[in-house]
Design an enzyme around this catalytic site. Sequence first.
Site, PDB file in Angstrom:
ATOM      1  N   ASN A   6       0.850  -1.191   0.000  1.00 40.52           N
ATOM      2  CA  ASN A   6       0.000   0.000   0.000  1.00 40.52           C
ATOM      3  C   ASN A   6       0.895   1.254   0.000  1.00 40.52           C
ATOM      4  O   ASN A   6       1.719   1.426   0.899  1.00 40.52           O
ATOM      5  CB  ASN A   6      -0.895  -0.032   1.249  1.00 40.52           C
ATOM      6  N   HIS A   9       0.895   6.171   1.927  1.00 43.39           N
ATOM      7  CA  HIS A   9       1.709   7.065   2.759  1.00 43.39           C
ATOM      8  C   HIS A   9       2.758   7.833   1.961  1.00 43.39           C
ATOM      9  O   HIS A   9       3.231   8.874   2.402  1.00 43.39           O
ATOM     10  CB  HIS A   9       2.395   6.287   3.882  1.00 43.39           C
ATOM     11  N   HIS A  42      -5.731   3.663  -1.793  1.00 42.96           N
ATOM     12  CA  HIS A  42      -7.090   3.956  -1.326  1.00 42.96           C
ATOM     13  C   HIS A  42      -7.462   5.345  -1.836  1.00 42.96           C
ATOM     14  O   HIS A  42      -6.907   6.344  -1.391  1.00 42.96           O
ATOM     15  CB  HIS A  42      -7.089   3.918   0.215  1.00 42.96           C
ATOM     16  N   ARG A  44      -9.590   7.894  -1.359  1.00 42.69           N
ATOM     17  CA  ARG A  44     -10.578   8.310  -0.349  1.00 42.69           C
ATOM     18  C   ARG A  44     -11.472   9.413  -0.894  1.00 42.69           C
ATOM     19  O   ARG A  44     -11.059  10.163  -1.785  1.00 42.69           O
ATOM     20  CB  ARG A  44      -9.865   8.814   0.917  1.00 42.69           C
ATOM     21  N   ARG A  48      -7.350  12.667   0.478  1.00 38.62           N
ATOM     22  CA  ARG A  48      -6.302  13.219   1.354  1.00 38.62           C
ATOM     23  C   ARG A  48      -4.908  12.709   0.997  1.00 38.62           C
ATOM     24  O   ARG A  48      -3.922  13.335   1.310  1.00 38.62           O
ATOM     25  CB  ARG A  48      -6.610  12.914   2.810  1.00 38.62           C
ATOM     26  N   GLU A  69      -8.629   0.433  -3.225  1.00 42.55           N
ATOM     27  CA  GLU A  69      -9.519   0.471  -2.055  1.00 42.55           C
ATOM     28  C   GLU A  69     -10.492   1.615  -2.232  1.00 42.55           C
ATOM     29  O   GLU A  69     -10.091   2.713  -2.635  1.00 42.55           O
ATOM     30  CB  GLU A  69      -8.713   0.714  -0.782  1.00 42.55           C
ATOM     31  N   THR A 100      -8.484   3.456   8.078  1.00 48.56           N
ATOM     32  CA  THR A 100      -9.700   2.654   8.108  1.00 48.56           C
ATOM     33  C   THR A 100      -9.817   1.972   9.470  1.00 48.56           C
ATOM     34  O   THR A 100      -8.964   1.176   9.844  1.00 48.56           O
ATOM     35  CB  THR A 100      -9.656   1.596   6.973  1.00 48.56           C
ATOM     36  N   GLU A 150     -10.977  -9.486   2.595  1.00 45.36           N
ATOM     37  CA  GLU A 150      -9.713  -9.140   3.243  1.00 45.36           C
ATOM     38  C   GLU A 150     -10.026  -9.020   4.730  1.00 45.36           C
ATOM     39  O   GLU A 150     -10.871  -8.210   5.131  1.00 45.36           O
ATOM     40  CB  GLU A 150      -9.158  -7.813   2.712  1.00 45.36           C
ATOM     41  N   HIS A 190      -3.803  -4.704   7.525  1.00 39.46           N
ATOM     42  CA  HIS A 190      -3.967  -3.589   8.446  1.00 39.46           C
ATOM     43  C   HIS A 190      -3.148  -3.830   9.712  1.00 39.46           C
ATOM     44  O   HIS A 190      -3.388  -4.786  10.439  1.00 39.46           O
ATOM     45  CB  HIS A 190      -5.431  -3.321   8.836  1.00 39.46           C
TER      46      HIS A 190
HETATM   47  N1  PXP Z   1      -5.924  -3.141   3.936  1.00 42.33           N
HETATM   48  C1  PXP Z   1      -6.865  -2.169   4.009  1.00 42.33           C
HETATM   49  C2  PXP Z   1      -8.231  -2.497   3.530  1.00 42.33           C
HETATM   50  C3  PXP Z   1      -6.547  -0.878   4.470  1.00 42.33           C
HETATM   51  O1  PXP Z   1      -7.495   0.071   4.530  1.00 42.33           O
HETATM   52  C4  PXP Z   1      -5.217  -0.607   4.854  1.00 42.33           C
HETATM   53  C5  PXP Z   1      -4.848   0.763   5.308  1.00 42.33           C
HETATM   54  O2  PXP Z   1      -5.028   1.681   4.293  1.00 42.33           O
HETATM   55  C6  PXP Z   1      -4.277  -1.637   4.748  1.00 42.33           C
HETATM   56  C7  PXP Z   1      -4.653  -2.896   4.319  1.00 42.33           C
HETATM   57  C8  PXP Z   1      -2.845  -1.422   5.108  1.00 42.33           C
HETATM   58  O3  PXP Z   1      -2.746  -1.161   6.460  1.00 42.33           O
HETATM   59  P1  PXP Z   1      -1.348  -0.681   7.072  1.00 42.33           P
HETATM   60  O4  PXP Z   1      -1.037   0.624   6.444  1.00 42.33           O
HETATM   61  O5  PXP Z   1      -1.621  -0.604   8.537  1.00 42.33           O
HETATM   62  O6  PXP Z   1      -0.338  -1.731   6.711  1.00 42.33           O
END
Ligand code: PXP
Length: 236
Positions: A6, A9, A42, A44, A48, A69, A100, A150, A190
């Site tokens: 992901n 960030h 994602h 959003r 953001r 996402e 999330t 997921e 997550h």
């Molecule tokens: N899966 C989903 C559905 C998420 O919303 C997120 C966070 O955006 C992640 C995985 C990844 O989570 P993390 O950034 O804590 O590894």
Amino acid sequence: MLLGVNIDHVATLRNARGGIEPSVIDAARIAEENGATSITTHLREDRRHIKDEDVYTLTKTLKTKLNLEMAMAEDIQKIALEIKPHSICLVPEKRQEITTEGGLDVAGQLDKVTKFIKPLLDAGIIVSLFIDPDSEQVKASAKTGAQYIEMHTGTYSETFGTEKEEAEFLKLKNAAKLAQSLGLTVNAGHGLNYENVHRMHEIEGLYELNIGHSIISRAVFTGLPEAVSKMKELIK
Ligand code: PXP
């Protein structure tokens, strides 16, 4: 297990200065070169971090798969239908949340979810539902037509190393087993990091882990190639 990285960030950091660096497109490429089997972003509703143009460009540049996402929002559904990512992952979204917070309540809005994902499924997009590891949510997910779930690993991650860890881990293990028996492919994500990820090996048949925060955080010190390849090594 496969590794979805992901890159939200990276966009957060870019947006902090409003410029073009660091580039999410370069981040995706480097993640792919170092073992990512998909790239998750994602989009959003408040945009953001990831912006529309990021998603459009990634669609053209990715060598692996785009996992988009998204919340149950019609304007984002329209974008998904236009760019046709490999998969979408439906998540709940609250404007004020930092990330999330919980899984999607599929059981409580079965009709709404089923109707929302239908056009996406009809367009050949794989649909994954981000849910808590709860049997009612798993059973409801199987009724929607979605092919994947997921599992939200946030609570497991938060309780890792405490007396509550085992109970949270068992929820994941049982939910995965139930989901697989109902024909669903099971991903998880997550809060997973370099310390807690190893227990995912104890869940049979887990397909892909989606990990962002810990990888990008580590990359600040070690660089993205090392951070991705180290995680890849841990989950392989
Ligand atoms: N899966 C989903 C559905 C998420 O919303 C997120 C966070 O955006 C992640 C995985 C990844 O989570 P993390 O950034 O804590 O590894």
